[in-house]
Write a protein that holds these residues in place. Sequence first.
Motif, PDB file in Angstrom:
ATOM      1  N   LEU A 318       0.824  -1.204   0.000  1.00  0.00           N
ATOM      2  CA  LEU A 318       0.000   0.000   0.000  1.00  0.00           C
ATOM      3  C   LEU A 318       0.864   1.262   0.000  1.00  0.00           C
ATOM      4  O   LEU A 318       0.574   2.230  -0.704  1.00  0.00           O
ATOM      5  CB  LEU A 318      -0.930  -0.006   1.211  1.00  0.00           C
ATOM      6  CG  LEU A 318      -2.113  -0.977   1.130  1.00  0.00           C
ATOM      7  CD1 LEU A 318      -2.731  -1.207   2.506  1.00  0.00           C
ATOM      8  CD2 LEU A 318      -3.171  -0.448   0.159  1.00  0.00           C
ATOM      9  N   ARG A 319       1.922   1.242   0.780  1.00  0.00           N
ATOM     10  CA  ARG A 319       2.830   2.397   0.798  1.00  0.00           C
ATOM     11  C   ARG A 319       3.518   2.558  -0.564  1.00  0.00           C
ATOM     12  O   ARG A 319       3.670   3.663  -1.082  1.00  0.00           O
ATOM     13  CB  ARG A 319       3.895   2.215   1.888  1.00  0.00           C
ATOM     14  CG  ARG A 319       3.362   2.341   3.311  1.00  0.00           C
ATOM     15  CD  ARG A 319       4.535   2.450   4.282  1.00  0.00           C
ATOM     16  NE  ARG A 319       4.126   2.252   5.656  1.00  0.00           N
ATOM     17  CZ  ARG A 319       4.202   1.093   6.304  1.00  0.00           C
ATOM     18  NH1 ARG A 319       4.665   0.017   5.676  1.00  0.00           N
ATOM     19  NH2 ARG A 319       3.818   0.996   7.560  1.00  0.00           N
ATOM     20  N   ASN A 322       1.038   3.843  -3.249  1.00  0.00           N
ATOM     21  CA  ASN A 322       0.338   5.091  -2.930  1.00  0.00           C
ATOM     22  C   ASN A 322       1.309   6.088  -2.297  1.00  0.00           C
ATOM     23  O   ASN A 322       1.105   6.535  -1.163  1.00  0.00           O
ATOM     24  CB  ASN A 322      -0.842   4.822  -1.989  1.00  0.00           C
ATOM     25  CG  ASN A 322      -1.911   3.965  -2.618  1.00  0.00           C
ATOM     26  OD1 ASN A 322      -2.802   4.462  -3.305  1.00  0.00           O
ATOM     27  ND2 ASN A 322      -1.817   2.651  -2.394  1.00  0.00           N
ATOM     28  N   MET A 327      -1.546   7.173   5.513  1.00  0.00           N
ATOM     29  CA  MET A 327      -2.414   6.017   5.542  1.00  0.00           C
ATOM     30  C   MET A 327      -3.279   6.013   6.801  1.00  0.00           C
ATOM     31  O   MET A 327      -2.787   6.133   7.917  1.00  0.00           O
ATOM     32  CB  MET A 327      -1.603   4.709   5.490  1.00  0.00           C
ATOM     33  CG  MET A 327      -2.486   3.456   5.356  1.00  0.00           C
ATOM     34  SD  MET A 327      -1.573   1.892   5.568  1.00  0.00           S
ATOM     35  CE  MET A 327      -0.301   2.075   4.319  1.00  0.00           C
ATOM     36  N   ASP A 407      -5.585  11.623   2.054  1.00  0.00           N
ATOM     37  CA  ASP A 407      -5.364  10.362   2.765  1.00  0.00           C
ATOM     38  C   ASP A 407      -5.690   9.154   1.906  1.00  0.00           C
ATOM     39  O   ASP A 407      -6.603   9.179   1.068  1.00  0.00           O
ATOM     40  CB  ASP A 407      -6.228  10.287   4.031  1.00  0.00           C
ATOM     41  CG  ASP A 407      -5.636  11.057   5.202  1.00  0.00           C
ATOM     42  OD1 ASP A 407      -4.479  11.496   5.088  1.00  0.00           O
ATOM     43  OD2 ASP A 407      -6.325  11.197   6.230  1.00  0.00           O
ATOM     44  N   LEU A 408      -4.954   8.075   2.151  1.00  0.00           N
ATOM     45  CA  LEU A 408      -5.317   6.732   1.708  1.00  0.00           C
ATOM     46  C   LEU A 408      -6.001   6.050   2.871  1.00  0.00           C
ATOM     47  O   LEU A 408      -5.435   5.962   3.966  1.00  0.00           O
ATOM     48  CB  LEU A 408      -4.075   5.931   1.312  1.00  0.00           C
ATOM     49  CG  LEU A 408      -4.281   4.415   1.167  1.00  0.00           C
ATOM     50  CD1 LEU A 408      -5.130   4.106  -0.057  1.00  0.00           C
ATOM     51  CD2 LEU A 408      -2.937   3.689   1.100  1.00  0.00           C
ATOM     52  N   ALA A 410      -7.095   2.568   4.022  1.00  0.00           N
ATOM     53  CA  ALA A 410      -6.888   1.151   3.714  1.00  0.00           C
ATOM     54  C   ALA A 410      -7.852   0.317   4.536  1.00  0.00           C
ATOM     55  O   ALA A 410      -7.838   0.383   5.771  1.00  0.00           O
ATOM     56  CB  ALA A 410      -5.452   0.750   4.010  1.00  0.00           C
TER      57      ALA A 410
END
Length: 438
Positions: A318-319, A322, A327, A407-408, A410
């Motif tokens: 994810l990092r 993105n 996160m 923001d992401l 998750a």
Amino acid sequence: MEFNLHDFKSRGGHIHFIGCAGAGTRPLASIFLELGFPCSGSDLLPSHLEGMRTFRGHDAANLPAGDFPLLVVHTSAADPENPELVEARRRGAAVMRRGEALAHLGTLFGKTVAVAGSHGKTSVSAMIAHTLRELGENPGFLIGGSVAGWERSGAAGGGNVFVTEVDESDSTHALFRASVAVVTNIEDDHSWSVGGTEKLFRSFVEFAEKSETLIDVEGENTDRLFAPFAGKRKHLSRVPPGWNYPPHWGGFQRLNAATAFVAVREVTGQGEETIRSALFRFPGVERRMSLRFDNRIFRIVEDYAHHPTELKASLEALRETNPGRRMVLVFQPHRYARLARYFREFAALLGALEGPVFLPPVFAAWTERSEVDSARLASRIGPSARALSGSWEEMAEEVAAAVRPGDLIAIVGAGDVKEIIAPLTARLTRCSGAPRTE
């Protein structure tokens, strides 16, 4: 394994599935139907399969009556006192777990590829089946998840090649005789359900022993357990080849693809570029790094992870995919037994994150309650973590109140945490025009 499906079918045998709506049982039943076996089934949830009579609820009367052989297939979650199981035993029917029936199904195909492992087997088996389809092989397949764009998770195909994932949680993977056995990794997950770590590890050895070719990925346990199989073993490094992968694939997805590549090459003998071209068209499995919302202000990505190793790989991917986004993690622990076993690992991993962590109630599965729950995990993590409660709409409101533009978010877990996505998306859509401050 003395049961013979060819003989059973020739004598007009009927198969009844207990738990026929399950993610693994439903596609299994559909394959047997496609191969011409008369089938029926029951489940507590509504279910429907074309050409198969299904019942809601479990009752002895659901079993078909008649002078023909009967096979009753049940999930490992079925109560031993399930009235259909009791009736099947009284009538002298053949009774077997879903994984055992899958092993027998494999005997109907000329070549089988079976994917085992503590993590990644759904993605790898789906990648193999997809690539073989793209190459014109028309494989049969059974995938424990929904592949994007596919109408079904199970099909008989042309009858020559069959690709399936096999289950270590009840050790039935050890029953499968694979032409090509693939093991993505081995950890002690599910050891509590099979009699301990050594029995779990032994079941992987038995799975490897039965195979003609073994493909495994570098790791402490795979290296140790599979050392005796050097003559039939194809061993992969954990560092995948330096191919030009699709840009949205994170590290573990690239390793999954490299594993699938070796299996496809073993089956087809085709060249590297041909296989890679087909493999890289893989559309993905639902709930695996799935983009759920992106309005250029907020982004929601869902991933499927329930073990510390999986969660770590998920967070890294994810990092990587993105960059530049903070996160916000919504992580749902899956099963109390797993949370209790890996409590320290989860706490350490989640405590190291920079952004806020939200923990919905544990997805209990077969266990109703435990003192080790999401609230206790949040307390151990510290002030960055909050345990959620209430309806999914209420939990979504609490998450939305903490996010910032850019923001992401998750959404990670293997249970019903996906239910937070719709109300969270609606809330973020409404507030998109209003920059937030803390």
